[in-house]
Scaffold this motif. Structure first.
Motif, short mmCIF file in Angstrom:
data_model
loop_
_atom_site.label_atom_id
_atom_site.label_comp_id
_atom_site.label_asym_id
_atom_site.label_seq_id
_atom_site.Cartn_x
_atom_site.Cartn_y
_atom_site.Cartn_z
N GLY A 99 1.13 -14.05 -9.41
CA GLY A 99 -0.15 -14.11 -10.16
C GLY A 99 -1.00 -13.19 -9.47
O GLY A 99 -2.38 -12.94 -10.02
N ARG A 100 -0.50 -12.29 -8.44
CA ARG A 100 -1.39 -11.38 -7.76
C ARG A 100 -1.60 -10.09 -8.55
O ARG A 100 -0.67 -9.77 -9.20
CB ARG A 100 -0.67 -11.11 -6.31
N LYS A 101 -2.57 -9.47 -8.51
CA LYS A 101 -3.10 -8.32 -9.05
C LYS A 101 -2.18 -7.19 -8.53
O LYS A 101 -2.13 -6.91 -7.30
CB LYS A 101 -4.48 -7.99 -9.00
N PRO A 102 -1.46 -6.68 -9.30
CA PRO A 102 -0.41 -5.59 -8.81
C PRO A 102 -0.90 -4.40 -8.02
O PRO A 102 -0.36 -3.95 -6.99
CB PRO A 102 0.36 -5.12 -9.91
N TRP A 103 -2.15 -3.69 -8.31
CA TRP A 103 -2.77 -2.70 -7.79
C TRP A 103 -4.10 -2.76 -7.89
O TRP A 103 -4.81 -3.44 -8.88
CB TRP A 103 -2.25 -1.52 -7.99
N PRO A 104 -4.92 -1.92 -7.04
CA PRO A 104 -6.56 -2.30 -7.33
C PRO A 104 -6.93 -1.65 -8.65
O PRO A 104 -6.07 -0.70 -9.44
CB PRO A 104 -7.08 -1.21 -6.30
N GLN A 105 -8.27 -2.03 -9.01
CA GLN A 105 -8.51 -1.60 -10.37
C GLN A 105 -8.87 -0.49 -10.50
O GLN A 105 -8.36 0.38 -11.54
CB GLN A 105 -9.80 -2.43 -10.52
N LYS A 106 -9.20 0.64 -9.52
CA LYS A 106 -9.49 1.92 -9.45
C LYS A 106 -9.08 2.67 -8.36
O LYS A 106 -8.74 2.04 -7.33
CB LYS A 106 -11.16 2.03 -9.41
N GLY A 107 -8.82 4.01 -8.58
CA GLY A 107 -8.56 4.76 -7.31
C GLY A 107 -7.13 5.07 -7.44
O GLY A 107 -6.76 5.95 -6.70
N THR A 108 -6.17 4.54 -8.29
CA THR A 108 -4.74 4.81 -8.11
C THR A 108 -4.22 5.75 -8.95
O THR A 108 -3.35 6.31 -9.20
CB THR A 108 -3.94 3.45 -8.08
N GLY A 109 -4.94 5.81 -10.06
CA GLY A 109 -4.68 6.72 -11.42
C GLY A 109 -3.90 6.04 -12.21
O GLY A 109 -3.32 6.64 -13.36
N ARG A 110 -3.55 4.80 -12.10
CA ARG A 110 -2.63 4.11 -12.95
C ARG A 110 -3.41 3.22 -13.78
O ARG A 110 -4.70 2.86 -13.64
CB ARG A 110 -1.58 3.40 -12.11
N ALA A 111 -2.69 2.54 -14.84
CA ALA A 111 -3.45 1.68 -15.81
C ALA A 111 -3.82 0.56 -15.05
O ALA A 111 -3.09 0.19 -14.07
CB ALA A 111 -2.61 1.54 -16.87
N ARG A 112 -5.01 -0.15 -15.49
CA ARG A 112 -5.55 -1.26 -14.96
C ARG A 112 -4.41 -2.48 -15.33
O ARG A 112 -4.29 -2.54 -16.56
CB ARG A 112 -6.94 -1.55 -15.39
N HIS A 113 -4.19 -3.39 -14.61
CA HIS A 113 -3.31 -4.79 -14.74
C HIS A 113 -3.71 -5.88 -13.99
O HIS A 113 -4.16 -5.52 -12.88
CB HIS A 113 -1.83 -4.44 -14.66
N GLY A 114 -3.66 -6.74 -14.46
CA GLY A 114 -4.13 -8.13 -13.85
C GLY A 114 -2.93 -9.18 -13.38
O GLY A 114 -2.93 -9.52 -12.50
N SER A 115 -1.56 -8.69 -14.16
CA SER A 115 -0.50 -9.71 -13.72
C SER A 115 0.76 -8.90 -14.21
O SER A 115 0.58 -7.75 -15.01
CB SER A 115 -0.60 -10.97 -14.44
N LEU A 116 1.95 -9.22 -13.39
CA LEU A 116 3.24 -8.46 -13.92
C LEU A 116 4.08 -9.48 -14.90
O LEU A 116 4.90 -9.18 -15.21
CB LEU A 116 3.77 -8.40 -12.48
N ARG A 117 3.30 -10.42 -15.25
CA ARG A 117 3.78 -11.49 -15.95
C ARG A 117 3.39 -11.12 -17.62
O ARG A 117 3.88 -11.67 -18.38
CB ARG A 117 3.60 -12.94 -15.96
N GLY A 118 2.90 -9.84 -17.98
CA GLY A 118 2.54 -9.53 -19.00
C GLY A 118 3.59 -9.03 -20.13
O GLY A 118 4.93 -8.97 -19.76
N PRO A 119 3.34 -9.07 -21.65
CA PRO A 119 4.60 -8.61 -22.32
C PRO A 119 4.92 -7.26 -22.22
O PRO A 119 5.97 -6.72 -22.44
CB PRO A 119 3.73 -9.00 -23.76
N GLN A 120 4.22 -6.41 -21.58
CA GLN A 120 4.55 -4.89 -21.56
C GLN A 120 5.49 -4.82 -20.38
O GLN A 120 5.98 -3.76 -20.09
CB GLN A 120 3.24 -4.07 -21.18
N PHE A 121 5.60 -5.72 -19.57
CA PHE A 121 6.60 -5.62 -18.30
C PHE A 121 7.80 -6.03 -18.75
O PHE A 121 8.01 -7.17 -19.49
CB PHE A 121 5.90 -6.33 -17.10
N ARG A 122 8.87 -5.87 -17.75
CA ARG A 122 10.08 -6.33 -17.98
C ARG A 122 10.04 -7.74 -17.37
O ARG A 122 9.42 -8.04 -16.33
CB ARG A 122 11.35 -5.44 -17.04
N THR A 123 11.08 -8.67 -18.27
CA THR A 123 11.12 -10.17 -17.58
C THR A 123 9.85 -10.71 -17.84
O THR A 123 9.42 -11.89 -17.35
CB THR A 123 11.52 -10.30 -16.30
N GLY A 124 8.55 -10.14 -18.70
CA GLY A 124 7.44 -10.63 -19.11
C GLY A 124 7.55 -11.54 -20.26
O GLY A 124 8.40 -11.96 -20.80
#
Length: 317
Positions: free
Chosen positions: A165-190
């Protein structure tokens, strides 16, 4: 003075009465002549006599001779001189075919697996002779298929998928889309969003409609001549060849449904368990979908009586 006047009056009345009687007698004689001529020339097609008869009938005169006419029955051993043969009609009488769906009682022969004559049976018209309605059949079949659907399909939501349930990366500063969990439907095995869950697919259908559907299915098989009534469904042995020989006698039958009134005979159950085109049901389990899956319906006399009794039982609300 009064006496001569009365005599003159009587003489004038008597003369008019005689004239009226003679005219009336002429009319009656004329009527008998026209009636006899019309009846004699009816087969020969004399148009003049028939025209006179129609004119006489329209004139409003009493047909005194018609009440004495009658119809007699002639047998084959009757003498030829008893009735003129030329007056007998030689036209073939065609009886119209029976109309279906008139709620008329049906008479059907009763046989058995050995094709022996076991008499006749009367089928209730309000159960086996109803008008065919495809809309009612469609509603009942959909209700049956939906009711028997298991509904055990299930998918995992985001709270049921294994993962951190950890946040995969910070909200800002990485240039990637914001996410709060890797268990969402957009991820593999989600997770699967709005996926199916165990539920019942059954829906409500009135008892009157269900009962009407069964009556229509039975009426359809009876109208097609695909309804057979047996005295009983008892077999001498449990050999499958008894049912196979019976099925081979029926040329246009691909699948046969056998319905018994009470518990299924053990020999019948063993003889049909290896045949995919013959199925056995008790009368309590007879349904519309099973009737439609089989092109021939074989019922015992006891099963017919129980089905009719069930259809005539008032619906409890």
């Amino acid at each position: 003075m009064a006496l001569p006047c009365s005599r003159k009056l009587l003489r004038s009345m008597s003369s008019s009465y005689k004239l009226h009687c003679s005219n009336h007698q002429n009319i009656v004689n004329r009527s008998f002549h026209i009636l006899s001529t019309a009846s004699r020339d009816h087969d020969t097609g004399d148009k003049q006599s028939l025209m006179e008869y129609s004119i006489f009938k329209k004139a409003g005169f009493p047909l005194l001779g018609t009440r004495g006419l009658s119809t007699s029955m002639l047998s084959s051993d009757a003498s030829e001189g008893s009735f003129p043969s030329e007056l007998l009609s030689r036209k073939q009488i065609l009886t119209p075919e029976r109309k279906l769906g008139q709620l008329q009682d049906l008479v059907i022969p009763v046989t058995n697996f050995q094709n022996e004559d076991k008499g006749l049976m009367v089928l209730a018209g309000d159960v086996f002779d109803l008008p065919i309605r495809k809309d009612i059949i469609h509603r009942v079949v959909r209700w049956q298929l939906a009711k028997r659907q298991q509904g055990t399909h299930s998918t995992k939501t985001i709270s049921e998928v294994s993962g951190t349930g950890r946040k995969p990366w910070p909200q800002k500063g990485t240039g990637r889309a914001r996410h709060g969990s890797l268990r969402g439907p957009q991820f593999r095995t989600g997770a699967v969003m709005h996926g199916p869950k165990p539920r019942s697919h059954a829906f409500k259908l009135n008892k009157k409609v269900r009962r009407l559907g069964l009556k229509i299915a039975l009426s359809a098989r009876a109208a097609e001549g695909k309804l057979l009534v047996f005295e009983d469904l008892v077999l001498p042995t449990h050999k499958t060849k008894n049912i196979v020989s019976f099925a081979n006698q029926m040329e246009e039958s691909k699948k046969i449904l056998v319905v018994d009134g009470g518990p299924i005979d053990e020999n019948l159950k063993l003889a049909t368990q290896n045949l995919h085109y013959v199925n056995v049901l008790p009368s309590i389990g007879l349904n519309v979908y099973s009737i439609l899956l089989h092109d021939t319906l074989v019922m015992s006399r006891d099963a017919v009586n129980k089905i009719v009794e069930r259809m005539h039982t008032p619906i409890n609300r």
